[in-house]
Design an enzyme around this catalytic site. Structure first.
Site, PDB file in Angstrom:
ATOM      1  N   ASP A 145       0.821  -1.204   0.000  1.00  0.00           N
ATOM      2  CA  ASP A 145       0.000   0.000   0.000  1.00  0.00           C
ATOM      3  C   ASP A 145       0.859   1.259   0.000  1.00  0.00           C
ATOM      4  O   ASP A 145       1.566   1.527   0.965  1.00  0.00           O
ATOM      5  CB  ASP A 145      -0.883  -0.020   1.267  1.00  0.00           C
ATOM      6  CG  ASP A 145      -1.908   1.097   1.265  1.00  0.00           C
ATOM      7  OD1 ASP A 145      -2.037   1.803   0.252  1.00  0.00           O
ATOM      8  OD2 ASP A 145      -2.588   1.255   2.296  1.00  0.00           O
ATOM      9  N   ASP A 341      -2.334   6.293  -5.576  1.00  0.00           N
ATOM     10  CA  ASP A 341      -2.526   5.366  -4.459  1.00  0.00           C
ATOM     11  C   ASP A 341      -2.694   3.954  -4.995  1.00  0.00           C
ATOM     12  O   ASP A 341      -3.574   3.683  -5.804  1.00  0.00           O
ATOM     13  CB  ASP A 341      -3.779   5.798  -3.681  1.00  0.00           C
ATOM     14  CG  ASP A 341      -4.034   4.918  -2.465  1.00  0.00           C
ATOM     15  OD1 ASP A 341      -3.108   4.221  -2.024  1.00  0.00           O
ATOM     16  OD2 ASP A 341      -5.180   4.928  -1.964  1.00  0.00           O
TER      17      ASP A 341
END
Ligand SMILES: *[C@@H]1O[C@H](CO)[C@@H](O)[C@H](O)[C@H]1NC(C)=O
Ligand SMILES: *[C@@H]1O[C@H](CO)[C@@H](O)[C@H](O)[C@H]1NC(C)=O
Ligand SMILES: *[C@@H]1O[C@H](CO)[C@@H](O)[C@H](O)[C@H]1NC(C)=O
Ligand SMILES: *[C@@H]1O[C@H](CO)[C@@H](O)[C@H](O)[C@H]1NC(C)=O
Length: 462
Positions: A145, A341
């Site tokens: 992430d 992201d």
């Protein structure tokens, strides 16, 4: 028989045509095999094994919901995945608009003892990698992430609660190199404002959908074959629950000082690259260091923002459909700002940008039957009965004249062949930050070159 062979040959020819015109920069439409939009039941290895093996260390990236994953968690429906995605987006927006107070209250290891800003956003993304922790090294499957920074895994003895995970739960007492981070040390201050239990530092992360992890902030040896990183700081979770499926935790690649990228800056110079596979039945990669595949990429600057510590900001400047640049005022993008992201699924655009994209896309799709939308999607088509469909190309422009052409799997999201949707969403407020999500990043080699303040893209990498 002969007929279907002919159709196959024709499709191969059309694919070839689309790639060859692509090379000349002329591509306005993709002719795609409808079946290529959905995943197969068998896992395929990385496309370019040679390149995959040449850079060290390299981790395979797979989608945790697909056949390449070793996890066997209950399959989430695509609708559930989208709704989880929406909570992540909402959480990112809340966090950016109100970098604020902490949620600290009661005694040690309670789920309320979590600082709001420590973990970053909602963390339950789709892509997983395997790393080793401890001595001897134990393999753990972690979500990766770029939108959060604390790395953590569930730890024995699971003082409060551990959810069911696929790998054996990490047992610090079996690792000869495990240590607790001490209270009132600099890392403890960074991770959780020196919140402690006795002399042991506590960490806590709460994600946007109320998933959480709390426990001891620890350090141990981390193995990314063939490299070994000593004294890597991570959360050793004693109270964990949420929508993590069967993963053992999370590898935090965000920009802040507790992230993997910052902690390994001596070794890898804050340079990493990844490629997210087009389908959950194919394999991508994540590699670290300046010998990552960083050549030949179009690079856009990482822009400074008040919240630059949490997310990687880039500047989106325009969109194109079928080769035509859409009439969107540049202030539409600059008022919102954009982060990249890996953990958000669907790209979120400022409302005016989304409207322009949607109407141009619909104009080129009038030959297909529209069907009702689902979740954040409002532009969906029924492709039942079609072997192949023709869709307009979609391009995204970033600062410094960087322009990328999305792959078909980055334009459309197939719920089923009778409901295939334009894979973009609109922010509800024009001032909400745009998010360049992982569906649109598929198959690009995405390079994060932090020392040079740049993020680069090169196509057809996995
Ligand atoms: C880490 O801290 C916990 C809680 O204080 C303690 O139970 C454990 O023994 C410590 N581990 C080591 C290796 O110091
Ligand atoms: C950190 O903790 C101190 C002492 O408990 C408190 O005064 C301060 O407000 C906290 N800072 C943040 C950012 O939470
Ligand atoms: C963990 O989460 C599940 C699903 O939300 C819930 O049913 C369960 O009660 C939770 N367990 C604990 C100990 O919080
Ligand atoms: C931007 O890129 C386009 C297409 O690659 C090229 O034609 C144009 O000259 C470039 N403009 C600048 C200012 O570099």
């Amino acid at each position: 028989m002969a007929n279907s062979l002919l159709i196959n040959l024709l499709q191969i020819f059309l694919l070839f045509l689309s790639f060859s015109t692509h090379a000349l920069g002329l591509l306005k439409f993709h002719v795609i095999d409808v079946h290529a939009l959905t995943s197969k039941n068998v896992c395929s290895p990385p496309k370019d094994m040679e390149r995959f093996r040449s850079v060290k260390p390299t981790l395979a990236i797979v989608n945790r919901h697909g056949p390449c994953s070793t996890l066997h968690s209950v399959e989430k429906s695509l609708e559930q995945i989208l709704s989880i995605d929406q909570s992540r987006v909402d959480s990112i927006h809340r966090q950016i608009s109100a970098i604020s107070g902490t949620g600290k209250t009661s005694g040690p290891l309670s789920s309320s003892q979590i600082t709001a800003q420590s973990g970053g956003s909602f963390g339950v993304g789709a892509y997983i990698v395997e790393i080793g922790i401890g001595t001897p090294s134990k393999t753990l499957t972690l979500l990766f992430d770029t939108g959060s920074s604390v790395t953590w895994t569930q730890c024995k003895p699971c003082l409060r609660f551990c959810y069911t995970q696929h790998d054996p739960i990490f047992d610090p007492s079996q690792s000869s190199t495990y240590m607790n981070v001490t209270c009132n040390s600099a890392p403890c201050n960074v991770v959780n404002n020196n919140s402690c239990s006795g002399s042991s530092c506590l960490y806590g992360v709460r994600y946007g959908d109320r998933s959480y992890t709390v426990g001891y902030y620890a350090e141990d040896t981390l193995t990314l074959t063939p490299d070994v990183i000593h004294n890597f700081r991570f959360g050793c979770g004693q109270n964990n629950n949420g929508t993590f499926g069967e993963v053992a935790g999370l590898l935090g690649l965000g920009p802040s000082s507790e992230s993997f990228v910052s902690q390994t800056s001596d070794k890898y110079q804050r340079v990493f690259a990844y490629c997210l596979p087009a389908l959950s039945s194919s394999t991508g990669y994540l590699n670290f260091g300046s010998n990552s595949d960083i050549s030949n990429t179009n690079r856009t600057p990482i822009t400074k923002q008040p919240n630059s510590g949490l997310y990687y900001y880039i500047t989106m400047t325009g969109l194109s459909v079928a080769g035509d640049t859409l009439p969107i005022s540049s202030t539409v993008f600059s008022n919102a700002g954009t982060i990249i992201d890996s953990g958000t699924t669907i790209t979120q655009l400022p409302p005016d940008a989304y409207q322009a994209l949607r109407s141009a896309f619909r104009e080129h799709m009038t030959q297909y039957k529209m069907v009702p939308g689902i979740s954040m999607f409002d532009t969906c088509y029924d492709f039942t009965g079609f072997d192949s469909v023709t869709i307009p190309t979609v391009g995204i422009q970033f600062l410094n004249n960087v322009s990328i052409d999305l792959v078909p799997n980055g334009i459309l999201y197939a719920i089923s062949s009778s409901q295939v949707c334009l894979a973009f969403a609109s922010n509800s407020d024009p001032s909400d930050t745009g998010i360049f999500g992982n569906v649109q990043q598929k198959t690009f080699n995405v390079v994060y070159d932090i020392p040079n303040g740049e993020i680069g893209f090169s196509p057809e990498a996995c």
